[in-house]
Design a protein around this motif. Sequence first.
Motif, PDB file in Angstrom:
ATOM      1  N   LEU A 176      44.946  -1.555  87.526  1.00 20.69           N
ATOM      2  CA  LEU A 176      44.356  -2.890  87.426  1.00 20.69           C
ATOM      3  C   LEU A 176      45.418  -3.913  87.037  1.00 20.69           C
ATOM      4  CD1 LEU A 176      41.896  -4.681  87.611  1.00 20.69           C
ATOM      5  CD2 LEU A 176      41.429  -4.150  85.220  1.00 20.69           C
ATOM      6  N   GLU A 177      46.290  -3.585  86.119  1.00 24.74           N
ATOM      7  CA  GLU A 177      47.360  -4.510  85.732  1.00 24.74           C
ATOM      8  C   GLU A 177      48.262  -4.836  86.915  1.00 24.74           C
ATOM      9  OE1 GLU A 177      47.807  -6.351  82.955  1.00 24.74           O
ATOM     10  OE2 GLU A 177      45.850  -5.525  82.427  1.00 24.74           O
ATOM     11  N   LYS A 208      46.308  -7.213  89.114  1.00 24.37           N
ATOM     12  CA  LYS A 208      46.148  -8.540  88.522  1.00 24.37           C
ATOM     13  C   LYS A 208      47.325  -9.441  88.885  1.00 24.37           C
ATOM     14  CE  LYS A 208      44.773  -8.780  84.167  1.00 24.37           C
ATOM     15  NZ  LYS A 208      44.514  -8.383  82.761  1.00 24.37           N
ATOM     16  N   SER A 248      46.490 -11.205  92.027  1.00 18.17           N
ATOM     17  CA  SER A 248      45.111 -11.703  92.050  1.00 18.17           C
ATOM     18  C   SER A 248      44.906 -12.815  93.079  1.00 18.17           C
ATOM     19  CB  SER A 248      44.674 -12.184  90.669  1.00 18.17           C
ATOM     20  OG  SER A 248      45.466 -13.278  90.249  1.00 18.17           O
ATOM     21  N   TYR A 266      42.480 -12.568  96.334  1.00 20.62           N
ATOM     22  CA  TYR A 266      41.380 -13.511  96.529  1.00 20.62           C
ATOM     23  C   TYR A 266      41.511 -14.232  97.869  1.00 20.62           C
ATOM     24  CZ  TYR A 266      38.303 -17.470  96.254  1.00 20.62           C
ATOM     25  OH  TYR A 266      37.345 -18.390  96.550  1.00 20.62           O
ATOM     26  N   ILE A 310      39.683  -3.066  94.633  1.00 23.23           N
ATOM     27  CA  ILE A 310      39.006  -4.041  93.768  1.00 23.23           C
ATOM     28  C   ILE A 310      37.523  -4.126  94.124  1.00 23.23           C
ATOM     29  CG2 ILE A 310      38.819  -6.521  93.255  1.00 23.23           C
ATOM     30  CD1 ILE A 310      41.145  -5.166  91.831  1.00 23.23           C
ATOM     31  N   TRP A 324      35.506 -10.822  89.268  1.00 27.81           N
ATOM     32  CA  TRP A 324      36.914 -10.704  88.858  1.00 27.81           C
ATOM     33  C   TRP A 324      37.056 -11.057  87.376  1.00 27.81           C
ATOM     34  CZ3 TRP A 324      41.256  -8.714  90.883  1.00 27.81           C
ATOM     35  CH2 TRP A 324      42.452  -8.992  90.231  1.00 27.81           C
ATOM     36  N   LYS A 325      36.388 -12.125  86.961  1.00 27.84           N
ATOM     37  CA  LYS A 325      36.444 -12.525  85.546  1.00 27.84           C
ATOM     38  C   LYS A 325      35.851 -11.439  84.666  1.00 27.84           C
ATOM     39  CE  LYS A 325      35.743 -16.211  82.314  1.00 27.84           C
ATOM     40  NZ  LYS A 325      37.022 -16.308  81.688  1.00 27.84           N
ATOM     41  N   THR A 361      38.594  -8.544  84.715  1.00 31.96           N
ATOM     42  CA  THR A 361      39.924  -8.785  84.142  1.00 31.96           C
ATOM     43  C   THR A 361      39.943  -9.741  82.961  1.00 31.96           C
ATOM     44  OG1 THR A 361      40.394 -10.668  85.564  1.00 31.96           O
ATOM     45  CG2 THR A 361      40.937  -8.478  86.431  1.00 31.96           C
ATOM     46  N   GLU A 400      40.139 -12.818  83.473  1.00 32.37           N
ATOM     47  CA  GLU A 400      40.894 -13.951  83.997  1.00 32.37           C
ATOM     48  C   GLU A 400      40.083 -14.712  85.019  1.00 32.37           C
ATOM     49  OE1 GLU A 400      44.472 -12.317  85.622  1.00 32.37           O
ATOM     50  OE2 GLU A 400      45.211 -11.686  83.666  1.00 32.37           O
TER      51      GLU A 400
END
Length: 124
Positions: free
Chosen positions: A25-26, A29, A32, A36, A54, A114-115, A118, A120
Amino acid sequence: MQRGDGANFDPVLDTPIPVRDPLMLERLKADSRALYEEFRATPVGKHTPNLQFILQLFRGAPVPGKYALVAVEPHRRWVLAQMTGRRGDPVVTYPDVTFTDLAEAERVVYRLRWKQLTGETIEP
């Protein structure tokens, strides 16, 4: 954003998505924006392995708090919703967040999930 039931925070609905592979995941990110943009261009269809990873995390997330869309008028209008995960309970809807473009609605759900995943924010 306030839910249709007037609540601002619910510990069930506002819980982050658990992740089994935090290292992966990191790495994702860091990409990202590219992920998207790929989803924004093609919300439905073939995706790269990273975007597919994802999307599988989004889809496999626990039901409580998962964002979804509810058709208000079939094929014409949708409203943002969150699932409670409690059998028999209706989804929590956000009547002030409606869409007439399904692709745009899917993009909003992607950013919200996503928020949750993560912590973020992805700007549109």
